[in-house]
Design an enzyme around this catalytic site. Structure first.
Site, PDB file in Angstrom:
ATOM      1  N   ASP A 164       9.608   7.815  -4.988  1.00 15.97           N
ATOM      2  CA  ASP A 164       8.305   8.409  -4.632  1.00 15.97           C
ATOM      3  C   ASP A 164       8.443   9.339  -3.429  1.00 15.97           C
ATOM      4  OD1 ASP A 164       5.364   8.716  -4.485  1.00 15.97           O
ATOM      5  OD2 ASP A 164       5.673   7.707  -2.579  1.00 15.97           O
ATOM      6  N   ARG A 171       6.359  17.485  -4.728  1.00 17.87           N
ATOM      7  CA  ARG A 171       4.973  17.794  -5.116  1.00 17.87           C
ATOM      8  C   ARG A 171       4.286  18.614  -4.033  1.00 17.87           C
ATOM      9  NH1 ARG A 171       2.580  12.230  -5.773  1.00 17.87           N
ATOM     10  NH2 ARG A 171       0.650  13.380  -6.048  1.00 17.87           N
ATOM     11  N   SER A 186       2.267   7.198  -7.388  1.00 12.35           N
ATOM     12  CA  SER A 186       2.800   7.231  -6.028  1.00 12.35           C
ATOM     13  C   SER A 186       2.216   6.076  -5.198  1.00 12.35           C
ATOM     14  CB  SER A 186       2.441   8.592  -5.425  1.00 12.35           C
ATOM     15  OG  SER A 186       2.663   8.623  -4.059  1.00 12.35           O
ATOM     16  N   LYS A 190       4.306   2.074  -4.290  1.00 11.01           N
ATOM     17  CA  LYS A 190       4.519   1.576  -2.929  1.00 11.01           C
ATOM     18  C   LYS A 190       3.792   0.246  -2.709  1.00 11.01           C
ATOM     19  CE  LYS A 190       3.289   5.587  -1.466  1.00 11.01           C
ATOM     20  NZ  LYS A 190       3.078   6.966  -1.090  1.00 11.01           N
TER      21      LYS A 190
HETATM   22  N1  URA Z   1      -1.088   9.120  -1.205  1.00 14.15           N
HETATM   23  C1  URA Z   1       0.090   8.756  -1.766  1.00 14.15           C
HETATM   24  O1  URA Z   1       0.708   7.786  -1.353  1.00 14.15           O
HETATM   25  N2  URA Z   1       0.560   9.506  -2.768  1.00 14.15           N
HETATM   26  C2  URA Z   1      -0.074  10.574  -3.264  1.00 14.15           C
HETATM   27  O2  URA Z   1       0.402  11.181  -4.194  1.00 14.15           O
HETATM   28  C3  URA Z   1      -1.290  10.931  -2.667  1.00 14.15           C
HETATM   29  C4  URA Z   1      -1.788  10.180  -1.636  1.00 14.15           C
END
Ligand code: URA
Length: 445
Positions: A164, A171, A186, A190
């Site tokens: 990520d 991104r 994403s 996490k």
């Molecule tokens: N927060 C995240 O952790 N990832 C994203 O893609 C956008 C906001």
């Protein structure tokens, strides 16, 4: 895992076809092993951005990003582990208040948080405004502290969802951040890596939020809940408004100050409403309350009986922080420059552009424009008025604190422009609008 041709998989997504779990696994694993270059991953991300990913593809993407790193096993910590994630906003300090509340109610909270960027603040920066507070615990210590206190507050480590981290950086520079399935993957990769059993989400919408409209926030919330549930984690999301900042204080120490106020039984109503709802839901999902309403009652009790404030003291001491300012918050060092923004006419506060207020905070030193920027813990804004409040010409709307004198004129103008004063009392925007669970969407009443 079957071998695939990366170009064919990118083409398939480009042409709007659905990728199988095996195909997504192949892409993410090749990328994680440096066998797929950034330019091919960028092309895949753009194809996913343009054509979307369905629930199944989203879950597969999340799974692969999750397993690109360590997935914590918290089975040695008794209890149902519950965390909260907010999609971010201005003045949103609910984590600082609810984490000790929920832990004080007996539900373990393993919280891995992020830093602020742009208008939106981050829990880690706020915690670090407490002198000495160490958010950089390794994962072994993370488990030990959680076991001891039912609470631990740390930052992202290199081991958590490394795919990520790399994909998010791509991104950021390929205009593919604003994609609901990519955001959902994403966030959830996490959160799932933390070792949680259940998750409560605060999906914000409005001028100060990532999602500008309630409709987009709803789509994101549904996707997040669907991924959480696909991984067997009870997941409940609330949609809440960021059409004005949450609470009255914006800036790192200022937000800790307001959190202490809340834990001591005071604090602004809007902040308390969202915090107790999120905390109550966590307590319910953590098995310590039969319903969300009962959970809210537990949450309020933990504030009244002082156990939540004591929990904040205990975790601060455990994580090397000093609690000296908890009893005397007004003794905290102050910024060199203070100035007020005042109303230019009599009337009512009609609108507050949270994004612009957050960016004014950044200019004062409370936030960062790029990840390398330093944060000033004492910089920020105290809002004396919120939407619907009556004001008289010359009355203070906001008090500003900064160590950067030359920013004062431009920030004063930014805040003046961010607040609209009109002649008739407006409707205050609804703070909480919807609940999203695996059973569907329920409008908030
Ligand atoms: N927060 C995240 O952790 N990832 C994203 O893609 C956008 C906001």
């Amino acid at each position: 895992m079957k071998s695939h041709n990366i170009v064919s998989l990118i083409r398939k997504k480009r042409d709007g076809e659905r990728l199988s779990s095996d195909e997504i696994r192949y892409l993410i694993r090749q990328y994680s092993r440096d066998k797929m270059p950034d330019y091919q991953m960028s092309a895949f991300l753009m194809a996913a951005y343009l054509n979307g990913l369905d629930d199944h593809e989203s879950a597969s993407l999340t799974r692969e990003m999750l397993h690109s790193g360590t997935v914590l096993d918290l089975s040695e910590v008794p209890g149902i582990k519950v965390d909260k994630h907010s999609t971010g906003g201005v003045g949103d300090k609910t984590s600082l208040i609810l984490a000790p509340i929920v832990a004080a109610c007996g539900v373990p909270v393993p919280m891995i948080s992020g830093r602020g960027l742009g208008h939106s603040g981050g829990t880690l920066d706020k915690l670090e405004s407490i002198p000495g507070f160490n958010v950089n615990l390794d994962l072994k210590r993370y488990v030990e502290v959680l076991k001891k206190h039912k609470l631990v507050l740390i930052g992202q480590t290199e081991e958590i969802a490394p795919a990520d981290k790399r994909m998010y950086s791509l991104r950021d520079v390929t205009a593919t951040v604003e994609s609901i399935p990519l955001i959902a993957g994403s966030i959830m990769s996490k959160k799932l890596a933390e070792g949680i059993d259940a998750l409560v989400l605060d999906v914000k919408f409005g001028s100060g939020a990532f999602m500008k409209t309630r409709e987009d926030a709803l789509k994101l919330a549904q996707r997040l809940v669907s991924i959480g549930e696909a991984f067997g984690k009870r997941t409940i999301a609330y949609l809440t408004s960021m059409d004005q900042p949450l609470g009255n204080r914006i800036g790192n120490w200022l937000e800790v100050y307001e959190s202490i106020e809340c834990l001591n039984g005071g604090g602004p109503e809007d902040l308390l409403e969202v915090t107790h709802l999120l905390a109550g839901t966590m307590i319910h999902l953590g098995g310590k309350a039969g319903s969300v309403q009962e959970g809210i009652a537990c949450s309020k009790r933990a504030v009244r009986d002082g156990s939540a404030m004591q929990k904040l003291r205990d975790i601060t001491t455990e994580q090397d922080g000093s609690t000296e300012y908890f009893d005397r918050p007004d003794d905290y060092p102050v910024a060199l420059h203070h100035f007020d923004v005042t109303a230019e006419a009599d009337g009512y506060i009609m609108e507050m552009d949270s994004y612009a207020i957050g960016m004014a905070g950044v200019e004062l030193g409370a936030g960062r424009k790029s990840m390398e920027d330093a944060i000033d813990p004492v910089a920020g804004i105290i809002l004396e008025k919120k939407i619907g409040d009556q004001v008289q010409r010359g009355e203070t709307i906001a008090r500003c604190f900064t160590n950067k004198e030359r920013e004062t004129d431009s920030v004063r103008q930014m805040l003046q422009d961010a607040v609209t004063v009109g002649s008739s009392r407006p409707d205050v925007p609804a703070l909480i609008t919807d609940t999203v669970t695996r059973d569907g969407v329920t409008p908030w009443s």
